[in-house]
Write an enzyme that holds these catalytic residues in place. Structure first.
Site, PDB file in Angstrom:
ATOM      1  N   SER A 123       0.835  -1.199   0.000  1.00 50.95           N
ATOM      2  CA  SER A 123       0.000   0.000   0.000  1.00 50.95           C
ATOM      3  C   SER A 123       0.872   1.251   0.000  1.00 50.95           C
ATOM      4  CB  SER A 123      -0.894  -0.017   1.247  1.00 50.95           C
ATOM      5  OG  SER A 123      -1.752   1.089   1.234  1.00 50.95           O
ATOM      6  N   GLY A 124       0.593   2.167  -0.936  1.00 49.06           N
ATOM      7  CA  GLY A 124       1.355   3.409  -1.028  1.00 49.06           C
ATOM      8  C   GLY A 124       2.523   3.335  -1.989  1.00 49.06           C
ATOM      9  N   THR A 128      -2.053   1.955  -7.956  1.00 51.75           N
ATOM     10  CA  THR A 128      -3.220   2.588  -8.582  1.00 51.75           C
ATOM     11  C   THR A 128      -2.783   3.611  -9.623  1.00 51.75           C
ATOM     12  OG1 THR A 128      -4.474   2.277  -6.535  1.00 51.75           O
ATOM     13  CG2 THR A 128      -5.343   3.863  -8.109  1.00 51.75           C
ATOM     14  N   ASN A 173      -1.159   4.852   3.331  1.00 55.62           N
ATOM     15  CA  ASN A 173      -1.516   5.404   2.026  1.00 55.62           C
ATOM     16  C   ASN A 173      -2.840   6.147   2.143  1.00 55.62           C
ATOM     17  OD1 ASN A 173      -1.923   5.970  -0.646  1.00 55.62           O
ATOM     18  ND2 ASN A 173      -2.111   3.848  -1.321  1.00 55.62           N
ATOM     19  N   SER A 176      -5.611   4.214  -0.526  1.00 55.42           N
ATOM     20  CA  SER A 176      -5.310   2.785  -0.585  1.00 55.42           C
ATOM     21  C   SER A 176      -6.497   2.006  -1.153  1.00 55.42           C
ATOM     22  CB  SER A 176      -4.969   2.267   0.819  1.00 55.42           C
ATOM     23  OG  SER A 176      -4.752   0.876   0.791  1.00 55.42           O
ATOM     24  N   SER A 177      -6.219   1.156  -2.151  1.00 59.79           N
ATOM     25  CA  SER A 177      -7.275   0.288  -2.697  1.00 59.79           C
ATOM     26  C   SER A 177      -7.582  -0.800  -1.678  1.00 59.79           C
ATOM     27  CB  SER A 177      -6.806  -0.362  -4.006  1.00 59.79           C
ATOM     28  OG  SER A 177      -6.559   0.618  -4.973  1.00 59.79           O
ATOM     29  N   GLY A 400      -0.527  -5.787  -2.415  1.00 57.38           N
ATOM     30  CA  GLY A 400       0.799  -6.371  -2.264  1.00 57.38           C
ATOM     31  C   GLY A 400       0.900  -7.096  -0.937  1.00 57.38           C
ATOM     32  N   GLU A 402       1.458  -7.750   2.709  1.00 58.25           N
ATOM     33  CA  GLU A 402       1.291  -6.809   3.823  1.00 58.25           C
ATOM     34  C   GLU A 402       1.843  -7.396   5.114  1.00 58.25           C
ATOM     35  OE1 GLU A 402      -2.521  -4.107   2.434  1.00 58.25           O
ATOM     36  OE2 GLU A 402      -2.719  -5.392   4.184  1.00 58.25           O
TER      37      GLU A 402
END
Length: 1040
Positions: A123-124, A128, A173, A176-177, A400, A402
């Site tokens: 994330s981050g 995206t 993030n 974040s998705s 990804g 985590e």
């Protein structure tokens, strides 16, 4: 494409190919495959760091793209950049996401098969954004028609909608998705984007009802509250304050500086209209979002028996209204559970805790199913109606790996997904490598790598895997808890080398584990999971009567999400992890049917600071993204491979036999070249169409030799080429000059002949007109007379008088223009006078009036008058402060008009004495300091005499009937003309001033008279003459 442009393109390729090799010490190597040593993680990080600090955020590992988030805007995504990368060989230009997107697109078109791009990272890291850049590239690069543009716009605008409903701020993030997204872009045979389809995976529904500190709910809630129109909020029963809603304040960060909810709301509204959401669908959609917020504000109290009761009728009213469900039905659904026993149905009341659970489960179910409906609605908009065969490029933007301080059920699912994708990734990479070796006829050498199948089996194996054990514990009767699930894992898989718990660990490891933790050794490293919440999150149960309540909704979207045709089985629905496992299997099948491409996104630091590269954090990501593993696979055997034609084209100058032109086949030329360079047999292999070089150092040595050779060759080529071009240009210029000269001479001769013929005609007409100029106007002289008029008027325009004083300097007109000239002169002089008069100020006008009066009295009469014209008159020459106060008190009632210093000459003896001459409305006063020496009424003033010479004397003649009265005054005044003009105006007697020649007689007393004689001399003098007269001698002035 013509031959010239093709040649230029080839030259461009040769200039750019492998260009980064020469700058490798400064900016690193643009392809990690050429890294030596390739097994060193430190060398890998060092190369990544060098490129990051030079703002080179992209690096290849073969065809895999590594992207490091710069956390700042870089000028590398413009339309110009897109054009640069369109249709270019993959390794021709520096690494870029556009290069990858273009290569995928061109490969799809040439091979007419399907591809996918897997974008992964934590994330981050910029997943995206990478997905957006690829979509934007295809939007620009694909063919454009009105229909294709509509599809393109829908593809692009689907992103902000999905981000609003599926993205949220997390600790790592701000955007974040919170779901996995796979998007298929469908292309026709011409390469136009004609449709698309989206699959979503594992939406984090728990975020709807709970957020950790520092995190937010999904963006759409805040966008609606902050950006929604006043009428819309009023209709939804919402207030413009996020703090009023329980589901929005748990993270305590409703406002985020990097997020503009108002602006994003406008973008979402526009996107929904582009995707063709109807107004009714939009209203129902926002009604559902608002109903979730109201649902979160519903509170429960316990009655006397401990059962839950509702105490917030206002919130219930809004939920009932927005969802179109009767209030009583909704209330019963939130406080009771329906139990079916054979033929009977019993409603069992909830405790407060159960009611809260049921409320949150309903909110999650509503949002989760609405999100699925939204994805399906977008898919309907993107659907391609043409049934002809299409090729597809898939974009997989997936979570990804985590690793947090506390890892729960969501991290377990995400990391399981990454294990499966890593397994697929290695399999596809090995497969593509092996296929290339076989195609080129080179023996495949087995590659040692870590096979993570053992970990995948640990998680997903039937009956023994963690997923099976979790489902079993969720479904078994009795008191199943997270701890009993942990104990079951210890019992069933306790001996697995990649699994450990506090109970199973050795003494040293036990210190790092809590009693409710278990640890898995993933391919990327160890991750410790907290077992708390696993069962609840996996069950994600919505009570059956909750579904029945939703089926009574009049909201069209809710009716679609909770259809009455949905089987109402008494069996428990599939658990979350089983659904996720099934969707992963489906995703794997989709990906296995397509050609893979990869983008690995890396986050350089946790603080989102540009220019900061955290080695520890990046090393961790490099490990869990499997980049070193991928590099080892790519480097197993041969690091560098290129087609013979490309390799020979670049390096043929290094061998005399291949330079400058090789006549044989490219393979034979390469063989001669490497023999000349002294390659050892174990350093290379010759394939069917490519040369394979084992070590990067061999390629670098070749490149360094080429760089040395290139400068010598460039000089020679440049000299030859310049000579050829100069000679060619000279011959062309000489031929062109001859042609131009011939054409020019002919043109000049023709023009000269035409000019002469015209001149003869004009001269004849002019002479004839001159000869008949005095005759009446006719055809013979009309043009001549017109010329005379025009000529005169042109000259007159440049010689007009500049001022009124030059009015007599008018240009002499020809006979035909005399009458006109007089009229023009009169008009122009009037115009100048008008302009002059308009420019005069009131003060200047008053001054001129005085000067006019002075002129009427003295012009042509007194010698020194012309010198006074340029001197402006003053209102007075003595300030009020300089007149004695006693005198002022005596005469102030008469209003002083003018005062001036004078020299008064005694009547007897003519001695000079300084005095002040003051004019009032009624009389003139001669004053000596505080004493009035003489008062002269204007009625008794008989006249004023001045000489015609340049002196400044005046004699005031007064009526003197009484012997006691004083006689006439003989005065000398420096401001003679000013004083006399003021006197004539004040006394209103202009005619009393006389200009005399020679002598002036004046009365000393009645019966006694005196004389003042005036004459011109060498210098100005005043004295008493021998005859007793006052002699005033003045110098003669030159006339002006």
């Amino acid at each position: 494409m013509d031959f010239k442009s093709l040649e230029e393109r080839c030259n461009q390729i040769l200039r750019n190919m492998e260009a980064s090799l020469t700058a490798r010490d400064r900016v690193g190597i643009q392809d990690f495959v050429l890294l030596d040593p390739h097994t060193s993680e430190s060398a890998f990080l060092d190369n990544l760091r060098k490129r990051f600090h030079e703002n080179l955020i992209y690096t290849y590992i073969g065809t895999l793209l590594v992207s490091v988030n710069p956390y700042k805007e870089l000028d590398i995504y413009s339309k110009k950049q897109m054009d640069t990368y369109m249709g270019v060989n993959f390794f021709e230009l520096p690494p870029h996401i556009y290069a990858l997107a273009d290569n995928v697109f061109r490969t799809m078109q040439s091979e007419f098969n399907n591809h996918f791009i897997l974008i992964s990272g934590e994330s981050g890291a910029g997943k995206t954004e990478a997905s957006k850049k690829i979509l934007q590239f295809y939007a620009v690069s694909c063919p454009s028609t009105k229909l294709l543009n509509n599809v393109r716009d829908r593809l692009l605008f689907s992103n902000p909608v999905l981000e609003a409903f599926g993205n949220a701020k997390t600790l790592k993030n701000d955007n974040s998705s919170r779901f996995g997204k796979y998007m298929d872009i469908q292309f026709d045979h011409q390469g136009g984007a004609v449709g698309g389809h989206i699959l979503s995976y594992l939406l984090e529904k728990s975020r709807v009802v709970h957020q950790n500190h520092g995190e937010r709910n999904f963006h759409i809630f805040y966008q609606l509250v902050e950006g929604g129109e006043e009428d819309l909020l009023r209709w939804l029963g919402l207030e413009r304050n996020c703090k009023n809603y329980r589901y929005l304040v748990q993270g305590d960060c409703a406002k985020v500086s990097s997020i503009n909810d108002k602006s994003d709301w406008k973008t979402v509204r526009k996107a929904l209209s582009v995707i063709e959401f109807s107004e009714r669908d939009t209203e129902h959609l926002f009604g559902i979002i608002a109903s979730v917020l109201h649902l979160g504000n519903i509170k429960f109290d316990a009655d006397a028996r401990g059962y839950a009761t509702l105490n917030n009728n206002q919130e219930m009213h809004w939920v009932s209204k927005l969802l179109g469900i009767p209030n009583q039905v909704l209330q019963q659904g939130l406080t009771h559970r329906k139990i079916e026993a054979k033929t009977e149905e019993v409603f069992s009341p909830f405790s407060v805790d159960h009611a809260v659970y049921a409320r949150d489960a309903l909110a999650k179910a509503i949002y989760g199913r609405t999100f699925n409906w939204l994805v399906n609605k977008i898919n309907e908009s993107l659907a391609n109606k043409d049934s002809s065969r299409k090729t597809v490029i898939g974009l997989l933007d997936i979570y990804g790996f985590e690793v947090f301080n506390v890892n729960s059920f969501e991290q377990f699912c995400i990391n399981y997904c990454n294990e499966k994708l890593q397994q697929l990734f290695i399999e596809l990479t090995l497969k593509s490598e092996q296929e290339e070796y076989e195609m080129e006829g080179i023996e495949w050498e087995p590659v040692p790598y870590f096979n993570n199948k053992i970990i995948c089996d640990l998680v997903e194996e039937k009956f023994r895997g963690i997923i099976s054990l979790l489902d079993e514990e969720c479904l078994r009767p009795g008191e199943a808890t997270d701890i009993t699930f942990l104990e079951k894992m210890e019992d069933k898989i306790g001996g697995h080398p990649h699994f450990v718990t506090h109970k199973l660990a050795d003494q040293k490891t036990r210190k790092t584990l809590d009693r409710g933790d278990f640890r898995l050794l993933h391919y990327a490293g160890e991750v410790t999971y907290c077992v708390v919440g696993f069962l609840d999150k996996n069950n994600d149960l919505l009570y059956r009567n909750g579904k029945e309540v939703m089926r009574q909704s009049k909201n069209a979207i809710i009716k679609h999400c909770f259809p009455s045709t949905e089987p109402d089985s008494k069996r428990r629905p599939e658990t979350v992890v089983t659904q996720f496992k099934s969707s992963l299997v489906g995703l794997t099948e989709i990906l296995m049917s397509k050609e893979p491409w990869y983008v690995r996104c890396i986050k350089p630091n946790e603080a989102k600071q540009p220019g900061h590269f955290n080695d520890v954090l990046v090393r961790h990501q490099v490990k869990y993204l499997g980049l070193m593993e991928h590099l080892r696979v790519r480097r197993a055997g041969f690091a560098y491979r290129r087609k013979y034609e490309i390799f020979l084209q670049r390096y043929k100058p290094l061998c005399p036999e291949t330079w400058p032109n090789w006549k044989g086949t490219a393979a034979e030329g390469v063989q001669l070249l490497i023999k000349h360079l002294g390659y050892k047999p174990d350093e290379y292999k010759m394939g069917r169409t490519k040369i394979f070089i084992r070590h990067p150092r061999t390629l670098f040595a070749t490149e360094d030799a080429f760089q040395v050779c290139k400068h010598k060759l460039a000089t020679r080529i440049q000299a030859k080429y310049k000579g050829f071009r100069v000679k060619e240009d000279y011959l062309k210029q000489r031929e062109a000059a001859t042609k131009i000269e011939n054409c020019w001479r002919g043109l000049v001769a023709r023009k000269e002949r035409e000019k002469r013929a015209w001149a003869v005609k004009v001269i004849k007409k002019f002479i004839k007109g001159f000869m008949t100029r005095n005759e009446p106007a006719c055809t013979d002289n009309s043009e001549y007379l017109a010329y005379v008029r025009q000529n005169y008027l042109t000259r007159l325009k440049e010689n007009l008088p500049k001022t009124v004083l030059e009015k007599d300097s008018w240009l002499t007109p020809p006979p035909i223009m005399k009458e006109v000239a007089q009229l023009l002169k009169k008009i122009y002089i009037r115009h100048m006078v008008w302009k002059y008069v308009r420019g005069i100020t009131p003060q200047r006008k008053a001054q001129l009036l005085l000067k006019v009066q002075t002129s009427s009295m003295f012009k042509g009469k007194k010698e020194n008058y012309p010198f006074s014209v340029c001197r402006p008159f003053m209102d007075t020459r003595i300030c009020t402060e300089d007149i004695n106060i006693k005198v002022l008190q005596l005469i102030q009632h008469e209003h002083i008009k003018y005062s001036v210093p004078v020299v008064k000459y005694d009547r007897n003896g003519f001695r000079p004495r300084l005095r002040q001459l003051i004019f009032t409305q009624q009389a003139a006063y001669l004053v000596e300091e505080a004493k009035i020496k003489q008062r002269i009424d204007y009625s008794s003033l008989r006249g004023v005499s001045v000489s015609n010479l340049s002196d400044n004397f005046l004699i005031l003649h007064v009526t003197c009937d009484d012997i006691k009265k004083k006689g006439d005054l003989v005065l000398q005044c420096d401001y003679l003309f000013e004083a006399l003009t003021k006197l004539s105006i004040t006394a209103n007697n202009q005619n009393s001033i006389k200009v005399v020649q020679g002598s002036v007689r004046f009365d000393i007393q009645p019966g006694r008279e005196g004389f003042v004689d005036f004459k011109s001399g060498q210098e100005s003098m005043v004295y008493r003459a021998k005859n007793g007269h006052l002699m005033v001698e003045s110098t003669r002035t030159k006339s002006r």
